[in-house]
Every structure is written in structure tokens, then in C-alpha cells.
Design an enzyme around this catalytic site. Structure first.
Site, short mmCIF file in Angstrom:
data_model
loop_
_atom_site.label_atom_id
_atom_site.label_comp_id
_atom_site.label_asym_id
_atom_site.label_seq_id
_atom_site.Cartn_x
_atom_site.Cartn_y
_atom_site.Cartn_z
N GLU A 95 27.62 30.58 34.12
CA GLU A 95 29.05 30.46 33.81
C GLU A 95 29.58 29.07 34.11
O GLU A 95 29.03 28.34 34.94
CB GLU A 95 29.82 31.48 34.66
CG GLU A 95 29.40 32.89 34.37
CD GLU A 95 30.04 33.95 35.26
OE1 GLU A 95 30.01 35.11 34.87
OE2 GLU A 95 30.57 33.60 36.33
N GLY A 160 24.34 28.32 41.44
CA GLY A 160 23.11 27.59 41.74
C GLY A 160 23.26 26.46 42.73
O GLY A 160 24.36 26.00 43.04
N GLU A 161 22.11 26.02 43.23
CA GLU A 161 22.05 24.90 44.18
C GLU A 161 21.47 23.70 43.43
O GLU A 161 20.27 23.70 43.09
CB GLU A 161 21.19 25.31 45.38
CG GLU A 161 20.73 24.16 46.28
CD GLU A 161 21.84 23.22 46.71
OE1 GLU A 161 22.92 23.68 47.13
OE2 GLU A 161 21.63 21.98 46.62
N SER A 192 27.91 19.45 44.49
CA SER A 192 28.05 20.17 45.75
C SER A 192 26.73 20.81 46.15
O SER A 192 26.08 21.47 45.34
CB SER A 192 29.12 21.26 45.59
OG SER A 192 29.10 22.14 46.69
N SER A 214 28.23 21.55 51.73
CA SER A 214 28.75 22.83 52.23
C SER A 214 28.43 22.95 53.71
O SER A 214 27.26 23.13 54.07
CB SER A 214 28.12 23.98 51.44
OG SER A 214 28.64 23.97 50.14
N CYS A 333 35.42 30.01 43.46
CA CYS A 333 34.23 29.58 44.21
C CYS A 333 33.50 30.80 44.77
O CYS A 333 34.09 31.64 45.44
CB CYS A 333 34.63 28.73 45.41
SG CYS A 333 35.50 27.25 44.97
N1 SAH Z 1 25.35 25.79 45.70
C1 SAH Z 1 26.26 24.76 45.95
C2 SAH Z 1 27.37 24.65 44.92
C3 SAH Z 1 27.96 25.93 44.41
S1 SAH Z 1 28.99 26.85 45.45
C4 SAH Z 1 26.83 24.88 47.34
O1 SAH Z 1 26.68 25.92 47.94
O2 SAH Z 1 27.38 23.89 47.82
C5 SAH Z 1 30.49 25.87 45.60
C6 SAH Z 1 31.21 26.10 46.91
O3 SAH Z 1 31.76 27.45 46.97
C7 SAH Z 1 30.30 25.97 48.12
O4 SAH Z 1 30.92 25.22 49.14
C8 SAH Z 1 30.15 27.41 48.55
O5 SAH Z 1 29.78 27.55 49.89
C9 SAH Z 1 31.51 27.97 48.26
N2 SAH Z 1 31.55 29.43 48.22
C10 SAH Z 1 30.52 30.30 47.99
N3 SAH Z 1 30.97 31.58 48.03
C11 SAH Z 1 32.29 31.51 48.30
C12 SAH Z 1 33.32 32.51 48.43
N4 SAH Z 1 33.07 33.80 48.27
N5 SAH Z 1 34.57 32.08 48.68
C13 SAH Z 1 34.85 30.75 48.79
N6 SAH Z 1 33.93 29.79 48.67
C14 SAH Z 1 32.66 30.15 48.42
FE1 SF4 Z 2 23.75 29.29 46.27
FE2 SF4 Z 2 25.86 27.74 46.83
FE3 SF4 Z 2 26.10 30.42 46.66
FE4 SF4 Z 2 24.80 29.32 48.70
S1 SF4 Z 2 26.98 29.10 48.23
S2 SF4 Z 2 24.13 31.10 47.52
S3 SF4 Z 2 23.81 27.61 47.72
S4 SF4 Z 2 25.58 29.02 45.01
#
Ligand code: SAH
Ligand code: SF4
Length: 346
Positions: A95, A160-161, A192, A214, A333
Site C-alpha cells: 500500500e 516493510g523495512e 525510515s 525508529s 503509521c
Molecule cells: N519499517 C520502518 C518504516 C515503516 S514503519 C520502520 O519501522 O521504521 C513507519 C513508522 O511507524 C515507524 O517508526 C514505526 O515504528 C511506526 N509504527 C509502526 N506501527 C505503529 C502504530 N501502530 N502506531 C504508530 N506508529 C507505528
Molecule cells: Fe516492520 Fe517497521 Fe512495522 Fe517494525 S514497525 S514491523 S520494521 S514495518
């Protein structure tokens, strides 16, 4: 490692386009023109190109598709944001989210279908890993949408990461920022990451966009319990690397901090964060936890959040709050799951 999707023109860098055109009897200057049509003018049909010989284009088309594919579903939220659901020809779903504000239009793109990092608070993490996206899939999230030309900022913060798929993500960023590509400013793109040390070091030695890390907890044991990546890639080492290779201006580093009510918002947390980030020019971006059905955390209330932010500010940590958009369409997010609504189909 070359995983580049060789069937399509979108996703190829200028040197590959040059090889393709020379192999078909064309020249480097034809490749320059073609990359302009693909990445600047964002043309999906090569037949309308008027400054490259038709016969050459026909030969290229026999071997390669342009590579645009449309989202399979579009979701509109009342806050004006719009989520696109894509499915590539490997059947992987992912997405993107388009967000408009007065000053800018931001596109949040995915780097993988699902994610293998398993962060406990994240919906994408809970569905597991479905596959890496190619540079072609990543760029198509921008190039195929109707609002493509209004986008002036890209954040790689969808599913994704990115550093778990570095080759393809970095190729996509090079194409986004090159003069012969989409010509975005490097500081208008932010990647990120949870901080995978080897890939982070490669990136920091040759930074090509902003970086957001993160953080989510300054305490190793707590971070491990929220983010398994901490076991082999401690945040303290991530921070040492960032200090060793500071990003050159105008590129910026920031830290993201998902605010989990009653868990990571104490005075001790604020103090430890301020110590950890000492000596780095950065800001901390707080993201109140967005709820979803696969995890049991609490979104903090306004008072808890404000006390924490005041504390951080008094300790000299420049802190901002990220107002997540797209919550109502499961696109904020950490809410992306690549699910079809089963209702409308575009
Ligand atoms: N995988 C990468 C980028 C995608 S996530 C990463 O983790 O950095 C983008 C951001 O959203 C990250 O900082 C992640 O920790 C945060 N995130 C993940 N789940 C979330 C949630 N349920 N509520 C708020 N932020 C969240
Ligand atoms: Fe993957 Fe980022 Fe979600 Fe962690 S927060 S599971 S690294 S998408």
C-alpha cells in the site's frame, strides 16, 4: 546483488537504459530522452514519444514493458488522505498513502510486502513477510497514480523495512533524485528504518536522502521486547554510527517514537532519550500509537503525551508530534496490512 526487474523500463537507471538502447541500435542520447519521458513526463505509452525514432522504440517495446500498473483499490479518508492498494505480478500486495497539506503533498511508499521485523505494536509486522518489492514496484507507487505530479515529498514509511531490501530501495531513491530521473531534492525524501547496522553503515557512508530511525525505547531490554531487531542491532550502536558519519546538510536525521500509553512515556524514558541523543543534531518525532486488531497497546491520552513532550523539551530534545493521517482507512503509521476491502474495486 542484482535483483533488478529486467522486464520493465521503469526501475532501470540511466546506465541500464543506455545499454538497452545501444543494444537495439540507438545511442546514449536516446536513453537520456527516454528516461525523461519515463521519469519526468511520466508517460505510460511509448507511442506518443516524438523525439526518438519509432523503429527504435518498437524494438525496445518488443523486449520490455514500460512497467506501469494501476492500484487494484483506492480508499478515500475524510481527512483528504488516500490509500492505494497495489498487487504486483508475483501476487504480493502493498500500500501507499497520499497526504495533502497546505504546503505539500506527501506520498508514503512501501518497500516490502509485509515485514519480517516483527515489531510488537505494528500491524504490518503482525502479518509477516510476503516478499521484497523491486525498484519498479516502489517507483510505480508514485508514477502510476493520478496525483503523481503533485507529489513533492516521499517518505519510505509504508509496509516493510527498507534496509531489509536495500539494493532495490536505494536504486529507487537514486532514480527519484537523479537529474535524469524524477529530480526530487534529496532532502525531500526520507527513509525510515529500525536500524540494521551493516546496511545503515553503507547508507551513512554515501547518504542519498534523509534518515529517520525508529527508537521507541531508550532501554535495551524494553526495546528488545518491542522490537526484536534490538537483539542483534542495538540502538546504542546505531547511534554511534550516526555520530561517526553525520549527514551532510541539507540532509537531516530524526528519530521516531511510537507513544504507547502507560509504557514508554515516563520521566526516566525522557531522561534516557535525552542522554542517548546528546551530540546529534536531530529531532524526535512522536507518533501516538495507532490502534489495530492485532495488538493490545493503549493510545496515550493528551495529558500523558503533553507531560512527556514538556519533559523532553525541558531536557533540550527538540520534539514534534506526528499527526497520523488515514486512520479511518487503516493507512496510518503501522496499520497497513495490504488487505482488500472486498467492497469496491477500481
Ligand atoms: N519499517 C520502518 C518504516 C515503516 S514503519 C520502520 O519501522 O521504521 C513507519 C513508522 O511507524 C515507524 O517508526 C514505526 O515504528 C511506526 N509504527 C509502526 N506501527 C505503529 C502504530 N501502530 N502506531 C504508530 N506508529 C507505528
Ligand atoms: Fe516492520 Fe517497521 Fe512495522 Fe517494525 S514497525 S514491523 S520494521 S514495518
Amino acid at each position: 546483488m542484482e535483483v533488478m526487474d529486467a522486464r520493465f523500463l521503469v526501475g532501470q537507471e540511466l546506465d541500464s537504459l543506455t545499454n538497452i538502447l545501444i543494444n537495439e541500435g540507438g545511442s546514449a542520447s536516446h536513453a537520456q530522452k527516454l528516461s525523461r519521458w519515463l521519469y519526468r513526463k511520466r508517460l505510460s505509452d511509448l507511442r506518443t514519444i516524438d523525439n526518438i525514432p519509432k523503429i527504435l522504440l518498437e524494438k525496445v517495446c518488443l523486449r520490455y514493458g514500460v512497467g506501469y500498473y494501476q492500484p487494484i483499490e483506492t480508499f478515500n479518508a475524510a481527512d483528504g488522505s488516500r490509500k492505494y492498494l497495489f498487487q504486483n505480478d508475483n501476487g504480493q500486495r502493498f500500500e501507499s498513502l497520499l497526504m495533502k497539506s497546505l504546503r505539500r503533498t506527501t506520498l508514503c511508499v512501501s518497500s516490502q510486502s509485509g515485514c519480517r521485523m516483527g515489531c510488537k505494536f505494528c500491524m504490518t509486522g503482525s502479518i509477516g513477510f510476503k516478499g521484497n518489492l523491486t525498484a519498479h514496484d516502489i517507483l510505480n507507487q508514485l508514477l502510476s497514480i493520478p496525483d503523481s505530479k503533485s507529489v513533492n515529498r516521499i517518505v519510505i514509511m509504508g509496509m516493510g523495512e527498507p534496509f531489509d531490501n536495500s539494493d532495490e530501495v536505494l536504486r529507487a531513491i537514486r532514480i527519484l533524485t537523479a537529474d535524469w530521473g524524477c529530480a526530487f531534492g534529496k532532502s525531500n525524501i526520507t527513509l525510515s528504518s529500525v536500524g540494521i547496522l551493516d546496511e545503515l553503515e553503507i547508507f551513512l557512508k554515501n547518504p542519498i536522502c534523509n534518515l529517520a530511525i525508529s527508537l521507541h525505547s531508550p532501554f535495551p531490554e524494553e526495546r528488545k521486547s518491542l522490537m526484536p531487531i534490538e537483539m542483534a542491532n542495538p540502538i546504542a550502536t546505531v547511534i554511534d554510527l550516526i555520530k561517526k558519519y553525520p549527514l551532510p546538510k541539507p540532509l537531516r536525521v530524526s528519530f521516531e517514537y511510537v507513544a504507547l500509553g502507560g509504557i514508554n512515556l515516563s520521566e526516566q524514558h525522557a531522561e534516557a532519550i535525552s542522554k542517548l541523543l546528546q551530540g546529534i543534531q536531530c529531532h524526535l518525532n512522536i507518533i501516538p500509537w495507532n490502534s489495530h486488531e492485532n495488538a493490545l497497546f493503549n493510545t496515550p491520552n493528551d495529558d500523558e503525551l503533553q507531560v512527556f513532550i514538556n519533559l523532553l523539551n525541558s531536557l533540550g530534545v527538540l520534539t514534534t508530534i506526528r499527526k497520523s493521517m488515514g486512520g479511518e482507512i487503516a493507512a496510518a503509521c503501522g496499520q497497513m496490512a495490504g488487505k482488500h476491502s472486498g467492497v469496491s474495486r477500481l
